[in-house]
Write an enzyme that holds these catalytic residues in place. Structure first.
Site, PDB file in Angstrom:
ATOM      1  N   GLY A   1     -43.194  -8.140  55.978  1.00 14.60           N
ATOM      2  CA  GLY A   1     -44.091  -9.172  55.475  1.00 14.60           C
ATOM      3  C   GLY A   1     -45.352  -9.289  56.303  1.00 14.60           C
ATOM      4  O   GLY A   1     -45.624  -8.482  57.206  1.00 14.60           O
ATOM      5  N   CYS A   2     -46.117 -10.324  55.985  1.00 13.09           N
ATOM      6  CA  CYS A   2     -47.464 -10.445  56.518  1.00 13.09           C
ATOM      7  C   CYS A   2     -47.467 -10.703  58.020  1.00 13.09           C
ATOM      8  O   CYS A   2     -48.202 -10.050  58.764  1.00 13.09           O
ATOM      9  CB  CYS A   2     -48.200 -11.547  55.779  1.00 13.09           C
ATOM     10  SG  CYS A   2     -47.271 -13.062  55.521  1.00 13.09           S
ATOM     11  N   TYR A   3     -46.659 -11.645  58.475  1.00 15.52           N
ATOM     12  CA  TYR A   3     -46.670 -11.964  59.908  1.00 15.52           C
ATOM     13  C   TYR A   3     -46.227 -10.774  60.754  1.00 15.52           C
ATOM     14  O   TYR A   3     -46.904 -10.397  61.710  1.00 15.52           O
ATOM     15  CB  TYR A   3     -45.790 -13.180  60.195  1.00 15.52           C
ATOM     16  CG  TYR A   3     -46.349 -14.519  59.769  1.00 15.52           C
ATOM     17  CD1 TYR A   3     -47.617 -14.926  60.175  1.00 15.52           C
ATOM     18  CD2 TYR A   3     -45.595 -15.401  59.002  1.00 15.52           C
ATOM     19  CE1 TYR A   3     -48.116 -16.175  59.818  1.00 15.52           C
ATOM     20  CE2 TYR A   3     -46.089 -16.650  58.644  1.00 15.52           C
ATOM     21  CZ  TYR A   3     -47.340 -17.046  59.057  1.00 15.52           C
ATOM     22  OH  TYR A   3     -47.821 -18.283  58.711  1.00 15.52           O
TER      23      TYR A   3
ATOM     24  N   ALA B   1     -48.917  -8.008  60.941  1.00 20.61           N
ATOM     25  CA  ALA B   1     -50.086  -8.302  61.776  1.00 20.61           C
ATOM     26  C   ALA B   1     -49.733  -8.274  63.258  1.00 20.61           C
ATOM     27  O   ALA B   1     -50.445  -7.684  64.077  1.00 20.61           O
ATOM     28  CB  ALA B   1     -50.663  -9.666  61.390  1.00 20.61           C
TER      29      ALA B   1
ATOM     30  N   GLY C   1     -50.323  -7.272  53.878  1.00 20.04           N
ATOM     31  CA  GLY C   1     -49.154  -8.059  54.236  1.00 20.04           C
ATOM     32  C   GLY C   1     -48.072  -8.089  53.185  1.00 20.04           C
ATOM     33  O   GLY C   1     -47.021  -8.701  53.394  1.00 20.04           O
TER      34      GLY C   1
END
Lengths: 345, 345, 345, 345
Positions: free
Chosen positions: A149-151, A154, A317
């Site tokens: 996922g996005c978190y 990143a 993400g």
């Protein structure tokens, strides 16, 4: 002839973004899309943005049999639901890209963060961790991919090169991240209301956000070491975009901003969706794209490292990353059909 | 082999959007971009969103001689500046698409709304009015095209079919339109500041907005009649998007919402960027695309007609439309390189 | 000694705004607040903004008996629910200000717009229409007041002086209004989600919005004539604020912008919450206040009148207006405890 | 009889917020306001939000002589300008509250962070550091007060009690803070444009933000120790509001979230504008008020402390705090004229 693609769970924001990217993908055609709660609705009725591209496509209720003949299935279901269907999907479809959290972690780590045992642990070994910039080979090998996922994307893009390069300590890591509201999905909740989220910033899930496990796992796997990281997510008033500001302690002397930037550049040579910048990255520069923008600093005064990563939580993400993984699994260039250019302003 | 394209005035928002669309255009390559105030800067420094697509492109100061060998020039200068350079550009470049207001109106109408004489009236006859849905043939004939701005595009798309079809009166027309702040451009002014525009709605340029002349001209030209329209623009707190809510009086009896919708559908058959909806259009469904979404209603109670049009002011309202025009002038399919799919959420 | 106030239905946005204003009101103390769905919750838990002012206040389930001893009851329930309780509330409380739509219209007009018969028509004559700028005397007489909502307040403040003054025709009126998302309340719906409402403008309830009836009734009552108005509401991406842009045809010759502005100034002499401006009003200038800002124009070119009104939909459009009415009913200065100053930026 | 107040530099956002609060202050009357660049303009023309409260007030050019007879002067000038006028203002006005950075730091620390020598070091000893929750006595003693800005206020409120209480180490502190765009002021710059700031999050001033010095000084002064802190500010798309998420390492064993919360509660007993919450604070709950909301956590897993503080950058972060200081200097209750209630939604 294009590959035949299906989207299982296509009425949420991630599903809509998959359909948007696939509408412009020259090598994949969407032949089927499911959405139990919106079954029977036209895609263009739920998302008028997609009406011109899919004038006749309707959401079908999920049925494994409908996936016969599909070349690649994207599964964008709520967390926990993939476990129940991937087995039967896999009987009909050779390549699966799952966008949920179900197949991203080893079974014990999954249980630690999700508070319940994994129900299909035997399938876990079939899944690669779908962050191509760190695990390109295993993604290409597939046959299944669990896109993070996005978190985690990143934070891992920002920290993994530094930890793997022996530049920073693997413990004492801190990540403060800020996400747009679409990261909460299309489900109805007070915190997702415009009048609550607008003109408002707040942290949430203090100490306990489940994606912490993915971050530690991904960085650790890339760096071949144990990781300890404290993650604090914040909701900020924008629809899309995610910024991770990460802190680390140097593991050796002599670091400088220049040498850290150089390390990032070297690590991401040949990564078409990662841009290392001298200036602090802006989420907006990545909006609507599959790009991630990075920078890093060494603070002489306090002797610490700050690394930042910006991306579109629904692009790199989520949906963009999933298509990047599918491209690799299908043997296509990983950039096929995916914009690296953001929408600005 | 792709056509060679130049962007004259490429540092504003319209210029950036041209560069974004052109980055994904299979038949045009950007070979030159000018920006006097940002000359020497890398495109990717001013717009990190574009860094991945144009790693080496820099803004040059404008010089007509640099345009030799260019196939099509997009001119995105502040109003009034195109008049001074189109002549010399035309000596080097066969096809010009101007995005400013300089060549959209007959000289007397220009003088009426802009308060000064046109300085290059002899060039006006070389320009087609670049709204392909209403003037496809003259646009394709070119050789130059003056693409209308966001407000006239939206209002003309909503009202022209109704006036041209003899369904509503050509006078007494009212258009209340709401635009995102990017419509004000990248210039510095207090009203464009985040802290002033956010959480704020206000009308501006009451009675006197210059685009009124374009609306009246375009609708009148499409309908072969004189038009009288009162236009009230509003600034709303969003970056992109434009909605026009238009009011008209029926010119004959027997109208119904169904018959009006049918008239719009019929008028826009074969227009790939216009979608006629049953439901009220949302600006967001067109974000980042070259699409316009329309609907219409007949109110039995008050005996009046309401027509609405939503579009992206930088897409169909500016850069997208310019590329659509360039496609036509170059003999390409008008959809080449232009997304019809919006970004949602 | 301060009056004892109760808020029936205090967990919605209107209720929260009532509590905010009342926290600073020197002549009213909140002694009771109800909210069936949040019964038992601390006010400060649902609205941390109110925690410092009401450290011990909790939402109670509604029970008429709890209102004994209350001097004034504010009723902020969903439409339709006031009808069922005002009778029993009135047995205990002398003064009631209802913020819902139940007691704003004569029974036949109510039935026309709400599609069902009024269930407590015998109570209607006890209610004044709570727009003090138009109906100050009847509001002060009370004993009950039905405060109109945001749209009717804005449109009536803009148009009533013009119609009542014989300056514009009572038919052919058009109102295009733009409201912040808090106007939809705290209920969960997809259209209220941040990711749907942000960066988006759309009209809704085309032709059929129920508040049209209130507008026609209020303007007609103030001007002693029949009114016909077409109302089109739009949702714009901001939390608070409402702008009404209204169009009318002159009913006599010789109008000018100056004379129309003068008429507004004269009409609102002594109205502490109405400011007539030369410039177009901004919603933001009224944020958090009980103020309404107005201007007007006469367009020589098309021979038509444009009148605009900006206010805070939760202030002058709801809670502020209700307290203004309560002040009048209680014999207090109408400005007591109500800010006329907006929050800007 | 009310005190006579002047605002020197009243056309910026901080000045406007001072005027807003003072409009409702029962013990201070604004008798003079200056703004060189807007001299001659009506306050209500620049800020229509203030028109109703100050119908006749105009901005005057600054002239020290005009301040004769003033009881308290608020100075809200750009950084560096206070140094040049405080001397002459002090000859006419007994009490001064400066909102700039000029008198917040000892001369050597000022020079370190601002890169130039202080030009009026002899006046520094007359100034108290205007954070009443940490330095109430010296603020009350005055006679001058230098009120700290938004970032130092938030970070010091979160960390000072923990450092002063010996709960966390004074070095290795990290503060990631997110501010609304109004923190950049009303000056024109590309980064303050709506179209640049909206839908965007980015860090800025990496490693070098000048307010770091204030944070270290204020926490150190409160805790009587040397501090080392790395501060990273972020711009988030909202007009007002500031959240600081702070990280610290425990300085002793046995910490728990409960004990840390208890320490905060104990420290802020009797502080009317600080609310310690169990849940993560939201900036929106403080909007328009002088409140600060705090919480804290101890993470057993990583052995670290997270403390958060939310406030309105123009309220407790600027104008509200200045008035709180003025109240103390004047011997008034510190809450006089200052709301503790935020505007929500």
């Amino acid at each position: 002839m294009a590959y035949r693609a299906a989207v299982v769970g296509g009425s949420g924001y991630t599903g809509a973004e998959l359909l948007r990217f696939l509408a412009g993908h020259p090598e994949m055609d969407v032949v089927h899309v499911t959405a139990d709660s919106n079954a029977g609705a036209a895609v263009g009725a739920l998302y008028p943005s997609l009406a011109a591209a899919y004038p006749a496509l309707e959401y079908a209720p999920y049925a494994a049999a409908d996936l016969a003949g599909v070349d690649v299935a994207f599964v964008a279901l709520p967390h926990g639901e993939s476990q129940t269907i991937v087995g039967e999907v896999g009987e009909r479809v050779a390549r699966i890209v799952d966008l949920g959290a179900d197949f991203r972690l080893p079974a014990p780590v999954y249980e630690q963060w999700y508070g319940r045992p994994h129900t299909a642990p035997e399938l876990l070994e079939r899944f690669a961790f779908g962050l191509p910039e760190l695990f390109a080979e295993s993604v290409a090998d597939g046959p299944y991919v669990a896109a993070p996922g996005c978190y985690p994307t990143a934070v891992a893009l920002a920290l993994a090169p530094l930890v793997a390069g022996g530049l920073v300590e693997p413990s004492g890591l801190v990540a403060d991240a800020m996400s747009g509201v679409s990261g909460r999905g299309r489900g109805l909740s007070a915190a997702s209301l415009y009048s609550e989220a607008n003109e408002n910033v707040a942290a949430y899930s203090l100490l306990t956000h489940r994606h912490t496990g993915e971050m530690e796992w991904a960085i650790g796997a890339a760096a071949h070491t144990e990781i300890e990281l404290l993650f604090t997510p914040h909701l900020v008033p924008m629809t899309r975009g995610l910024l991770a500001t990460c802190h680390a302690r140097p593991s050796r002397s002599g670091l400088s901003t220049a040498s850290l930037l150089e390390a990032l550049h070297a690590f991401y040579v040949g990564a078409p969706f990662v841009t290392v910048l001298d200036e602090p990255p802006s989420t907006k520069a990545t909006l609507g794209s599959n790009s991630a923008h990075l920078t890093v600093r060494f603070d002489e005064r306090t002797g610490s490292v700050v690394a930042l990563c910006a991306l579109d939580n629904l692009g790199k993400g989520a949906a963009g990353q999933a298509i990047q993984c599918a491209n690799l699994v299908l043997g296509l260039p990983e950039t096929t059909g995916l914009p690296a250019v953001g929408i600005m302003p």
